[in-house]
Design an enzyme around this catalytic site. Structure first.
Site, PDB file in Angstrom:
ATOM      1  N   HIS A 188       0.856  -1.186   0.000  1.00  0.00           N
ATOM      2  CA  HIS A 188       0.000   0.000   0.000  1.00  0.00           C
ATOM      3  C   HIS A 188       0.894   1.238   0.000  1.00  0.00           C
ATOM      4  O   HIS A 188       2.099   1.124  -0.189  1.00  0.00           O
ATOM      5  CB  HIS A 188      -0.991  -0.040   1.166  1.00  0.00           C
ATOM      6  CG  HIS A 188      -0.346  -0.021   2.519  1.00  0.00           C
ATOM      7  ND1 HIS A 188      -0.034   1.137   3.176  1.00  0.00           N
ATOM      8  CD2 HIS A 188       0.081  -1.022   3.325  1.00  0.00           C
ATOM      9  CE1 HIS A 188       0.543   0.849   4.335  1.00  0.00           C
ATOM     10  NE2 HIS A 188       0.626  -0.461   4.448  1.00  0.00           N
ATOM     11  N   LEU A 189       0.332   2.404   0.209  1.00  0.00           N
ATOM     12  CA  LEU A 189       1.047   3.665  -0.016  1.00  0.00           C
ATOM     13  C   LEU A 189       2.369   3.805   0.741  1.00  0.00           C
ATOM     14  O   LEU A 189       3.384   4.137   0.142  1.00  0.00           O
ATOM     15  CB  LEU A 189       0.136   4.852   0.292  1.00  0.00           C
ATOM     16  CG  LEU A 189       0.685   6.221  -0.103  1.00  0.00           C
ATOM     17  CD1 LEU A 189       1.049   6.245  -1.583  1.00  0.00           C
ATOM     18  CD2 LEU A 189      -0.308   7.306   0.212  1.00  0.00           C
TER      19      LEU A 189
END
Length: 87
Positions: free
Chosen positions: A15-16
């Site tokens: 994810h980010l």
């Protein structure tokens, strides 16, 4: 050109935050750095490209590094993934 497969250990995948750490590591090198996942190739120096690959926990990706510092780049990225990318 050098390549190596590695399994993503992060519980939430790329994810980010871990994608950002991966890109930051990759950008330290001059080599072209990509990874293959499910038949697609992503640019390891682009957060959007890494996020777009939708890599989850337990998925196996294959880093491919090509350039003057390819050995160091591959070693550093594999270490980063195996250490959990900051998580």
């Amino acid at each position: 050109m050098v390549s190596q497969k590695v399994v993503i250990k992060n519980p939430t995948g790329l994810h980010l935050r871990p994608a950002g750490i991966l890109c930051k590591e990759a950008m330290q090198f001059k080599s072209l750095i990509t990874f293959s996942f499910r038949g697609n190739t992503a640019n390891a120096k682009s957060v959007l490209s890494v996020l777009g690959a939708c890599v989850k926990c337990g998925d196996e990706i294959e880093f491919v590094c090509e350039g003057e510092d390819e050995q160091e780049a591959l070693k550093m990225l594999v270490q980063a993934v195996e250490s959990g990318l900051g998580e």
